[in-house]
Design an enzyme around this catalytic site. Structure first.
Site, PDB file in Angstrom:
ATOM      1  NE  ARG A 156      -3.607   0.099   2.708  1.00 14.81           N
ATOM      2  CZ  ARG A 156      -4.936   0.162   2.717  1.00 14.81           C
ATOM      3  NH1 ARG A 156      -5.646  -0.900   2.405  1.00 14.81           N
ATOM      4  NH2 ARG A 156      -5.550   1.276   3.047  1.00 14.81           N
ATOM      5  CG  ASP A 157       3.705   4.351   1.490  1.00 17.42           C
ATOM      6  OD1 ASP A 157       3.493   5.086   0.503  1.00 17.42           O
ATOM      7  OD2 ASP A 157       4.317   4.741   2.495  1.00 17.42           O
ATOM      8  CB  VAL A 158       5.046   0.187  -3.779  1.00 18.58           C
ATOM      9  CG1 VAL A 158       6.272  -0.049  -4.652  1.00 18.58           C
ATOM     10  CG2 VAL A 158       4.568  -1.121  -3.161  1.00 18.58           C
ATOM     11  CG  ASN A 213       8.658   2.684   1.875  1.00 14.17           C
ATOM     12  OD1 ASN A 213       9.343   3.111   2.798  1.00 14.17           O
ATOM     13  ND2 ASN A 213       7.364   2.903   1.799  1.00 14.17           N
ATOM     14  CB  THR A 216       3.705   8.288  -0.633  1.00 14.10           C
ATOM     15  OG1 THR A 216       4.244   7.782   0.607  1.00 14.10           O
ATOM     16  CG2 THR A 216       4.434   9.554  -1.017  1.00 14.10           C
TER      17      THR A 216
END
Length: 209
Positions: free
Chosen positions: A83-85, A89, A125
């Site tokens: 959910r936040d690739v 990260n 993001t």
């Protein structure tokens, strides 16, 4: 308390994963008023720092894309969505191996569980979100692939496919606008790679891989 719950949920999510391209969690818990997560120490730089210092070659971009896609596929098969690739990260080791970190807002697919996020709460993001995240809809692994498509587009062309001067403009671009074909920006991009990127960036999840 809500933060503590999400923090421990992150640790539990990563703890279920055992993969050479995912950061290893050794322990997590709460000690008096302190919550902690102990994970392996990694040598390397986040991808956003790497691309600030140099332009990756096409072979490096393809290799990175394959590693990220295979790692996400592993997590998705265990019912875990990142959910936040985003580049910060993704850690790049000196050998070129990537490590995906921060499953902090990972959503563990469990039909019996109640919604973990409050209605209207945005997790992720903005610049790397999928249309379904922007619209507050439920997401699955194909949302992570959209984010990967944005990263590959950025690596290949030197620019992001969706932009805007503020949050509303970025969200509108992600939800409504179709990006320019990468080959029109950089003719050196192989046609096959460009097609893969554009398929990842389809607005409808059913049209993605």
């Amino acid at each position: 308390e809500a933060f503590t719950h999400r923090f421990l949920k992150e640790a539990k999510a990563i703890g279920r994963l055992s993969h050479p391209n995912i950061v290893t969690v050794y322990d997590f818990g709460r000690d008096h008023e302190t919550i902690y997560i102990a994970m392996e120490y990694l040598e390397g730089d986040p991808l956003n720092k790497v691309i600030e210092e140099k332009r990756l070659g096409m072979r490096e971009i393809v290799n990175l894309g394959i590693q990220v896609a295979e790692t996400l596929d592993y997590a998705h098969h265990l019912g875990i969505i990142h959910r936040d690739v985003k580049p910060s990260n993704i850690l790049v080791k000196p050998s070129g191996q990537i490590i995906i970190t921060d499953f902090g807002i990972a959503h563990i697919e469990d039909p019996s569980s109640s919604l973990q996020t409050q209605d209207g709460e945005i997790l992720g993001t903005p610049a790397y979100m999928s249309p379904e995240q922007v619209k507050g809809q439920s997401v699955d692994g194909r949302s992570d692939l959209f984010s990967l498509g944005i990263i590959l587009y950025e690596l290949s062309t030197g620019m992001r496919p969706f932009g805007g001067e503020n949050l509303a403009a970025i969200f509108n671009s992600i939800a409504q606008k179709n990006p320019i074909d990468p080959t029109k920006i950089n003719p050196g991009i192989p046609k096959g790679l460009s097609q893969i990127i554009m398929k990842c960036l389809e607005k409808m999840p059913d049209k993605r891989f």
